[in-house]
Design a protein around this motif. Sequence first.
Motif, PDB file in Angstrom:
ATOM      1  N   TYR A  36      -4.403 -15.649  12.396  1.00  0.00           N
ATOM      2  CA  TYR A  36      -2.942 -15.618  12.303  1.00  0.00           C
ATOM      3  C   TYR A  36      -2.543 -16.321  11.013  1.00  0.00           C
ATOM      4  O   TYR A  36      -3.089 -17.497  10.889  1.00  0.00           O
ATOM      5  CB  TYR A  36      -2.356 -16.320  13.417  1.00  0.00           C
ATOM      6  N   ASN A  37      -1.685 -15.791  10.416  1.00  0.00           N
ATOM      7  CA  ASN A  37      -1.072 -16.590   9.249  1.00  0.00           C
ATOM      8  C   ASN A  37      -0.623 -17.991   9.513  1.00  0.00           C
ATOM      9  O   ASN A  37      -0.668 -18.802   8.812  1.00  0.00           O
ATOM     10  CB  ASN A  37      -0.124 -15.844   8.451  1.00  0.00           C
ATOM     11  N   TRP A  38       0.072 -18.099  10.548  1.00  0.00           N
ATOM     12  CA  TRP A  38       0.696 -19.305  10.747  1.00  0.00           C
ATOM     13  C   TRP A  38      -0.383 -20.451  11.752  1.00  0.00           C
ATOM     14  O   TRP A  38       0.065 -21.565  11.722  1.00  0.00           O
ATOM     15  CB  TRP A  38       1.883 -19.213  11.762  1.00  0.00           C
ATOM     16  N   LEU A  39      -1.424 -20.011  11.979  1.00  0.00           N
ATOM     17  CA  LEU A  39      -2.146 -20.971  12.657  1.00  0.00           C
ATOM     18  C   LEU A  39      -3.306 -21.366  11.731  1.00  0.00           C
ATOM     19  O   LEU A  39      -4.613 -20.501  11.668  1.00  0.00           O
ATOM     20  CB  LEU A  39      -2.980 -20.211  13.939  1.00  0.00           C
ATOM     21  N   THR A  40      -3.118 -22.358  10.999  1.00  0.00           N
ATOM     22  CA  THR A  40      -4.324 -22.849  10.047  1.00  0.00           C
ATOM     23  C   THR A  40      -4.363 -24.417  10.356  1.00  0.00           C
ATOM     24  O   THR A  40      -3.581 -25.023  11.045  1.00  0.00           O
ATOM     25  CB  THR A  40      -4.006 -22.689   8.706  1.00  0.00           C
ATOM     26  N   SER A  41      -5.449 -24.958   9.677  1.00  0.00           N
ATOM     27  CA  SER A  41      -5.610 -26.419   9.755  1.00  0.00           C
ATOM     28  C   SER A  41      -4.553 -27.183   9.467  1.00  0.00           C
ATOM     29  O   SER A  41      -4.222 -28.036   9.833  1.00  0.00           O
ATOM     30  CB  SER A  41      -7.217 -26.613   9.433  1.00  0.00           C
ATOM     31  N   ASP A  42      -3.950 -26.691   8.373  1.00  0.00           N
ATOM     32  CA  ASP A  42      -2.788 -27.229   7.808  1.00  0.00           C
ATOM     33  C   ASP A  42      -1.617 -27.277   8.702  1.00  0.00           C
ATOM     34  O   ASP A  42      -1.055 -28.339   8.882  1.00  0.00           O
ATOM     35  CB  ASP A  42      -2.336 -27.044   6.396  1.00  0.00           C
ATOM     36  N   SER A  43      -1.288 -26.301   9.436  1.00  0.00           N
ATOM     37  CA  SER A  43       0.042 -26.158  10.441  1.00  0.00           C
ATOM     38  C   SER A  43      -0.463 -26.939  11.603  1.00  0.00           C
ATOM     39  O   SER A  43       0.247 -27.612  12.182  1.00  0.00           O
ATOM     40  CB  SER A  43       0.238 -24.563  10.778  1.00  0.00           C
ATOM     41  N   ILE A  44      -1.921 -27.010  11.970  1.00  0.00           N
ATOM     42  CA  ILE A  44      -2.165 -27.752  13.167  1.00  0.00           C
ATOM     43  C   ILE A  44      -1.751 -29.250  12.820  1.00  0.00           C
ATOM     44  O   ILE A  44      -1.226 -30.344  13.610  1.00  0.00           O
ATOM     45  CB  ILE A  44      -3.444 -27.583  13.630  1.00  0.00           C
ATOM     46  N   ASN A  45      -2.398 -29.740  11.507  1.00  0.00           N
ATOM     47  CA  ASN A  45      -2.217 -31.205  11.133  1.00  0.00           C
ATOM     48  C   ASN A  45      -0.792 -31.468  10.937  1.00  0.00           C
ATOM     49  O   ASN A  45      -0.366 -32.492  11.422  1.00  0.00           O
ATOM     50  CB  ASN A  45      -2.920 -31.231   9.650  1.00  0.00           C
ATOM     51  N   ALA A  46       0.076 -30.450  10.311  1.00  0.00           N
ATOM     52  CA  ALA A  46       1.535 -30.753  10.405  1.00  0.00           C
ATOM     53  C   ALA A  46       2.065 -30.961  11.743  1.00  0.00           C
ATOM     54  O   ALA A  46       3.039 -31.591  12.105  1.00  0.00           O
ATOM     55  CB  ALA A  46       2.128 -29.607   9.617  1.00  0.00           C
ATOM     56  N   PHE A  47       1.917 -29.988  12.872  1.00  0.00           N
ATOM     57  CA  PHE A  47       2.380 -30.247  14.078  1.00  0.00           C
ATOM     58  C   PHE A  47       2.019 -31.455  14.640  1.00  0.00           C
ATOM     59  O   PHE A  47       2.573 -32.189  15.373  1.00  0.00           O
ATOM     60  CB  PHE A  47       1.713 -28.918  14.857  1.00  0.00           C
ATOM     61  N   THR A  48       0.732 -32.020  14.656  1.00  0.00           N
ATOM     62  CA  THR A  48       0.219 -33.324  15.208  1.00  0.00           C
ATOM     63  C   THR A  48       1.104 -34.486  14.428  1.00  0.00           C
ATOM     64  O   THR A  48       1.771 -35.368  15.230  1.00  0.00           O
ATOM     65  CB  THR A  48      -1.104 -33.396  15.066  1.00  0.00           C
TER      66      THR A  48
END
Length: 118
Positions: A36-48
């Motif tokens: 998924y384009n929106w599920l990346t390690s960067d998006s996870i870090n941003a969410f946390t």
Amino acid sequence: MMKYLNDLNWWKQLAINIGGVLSSILSFLSVLNIHYNWLTSDSINAFTSFIVALGTLFVGSFATIVNTYLTEHSKKKAKQVAADYEEQKKAEAAAKLAEAKRLVELAKQAEVSNTNQK
């Protein structure tokens, strides 16, 4: 629940747990070759980071509101607790002084009886 929400460490632990779960999901999907384009390690870090920032905002706001807008009842209660504490400390000091005087008197009596026995 409120005791947890106004604790910044709780928010940090929540962010770590959610980040760990999302990272596990990302790894699971990657192994299955699902991306998924929106599920990346960067998006996870941003969410946390967002969760920690939200927690900081909540904790800071809560502390400010509670410490700034105490009710009259709370102010009176706080003054009463402080006054009771002062009275307790004075009573403890008086009890210690009385005990010290009693011990000094006993020591004097023992000294007099030792002098009389010689």
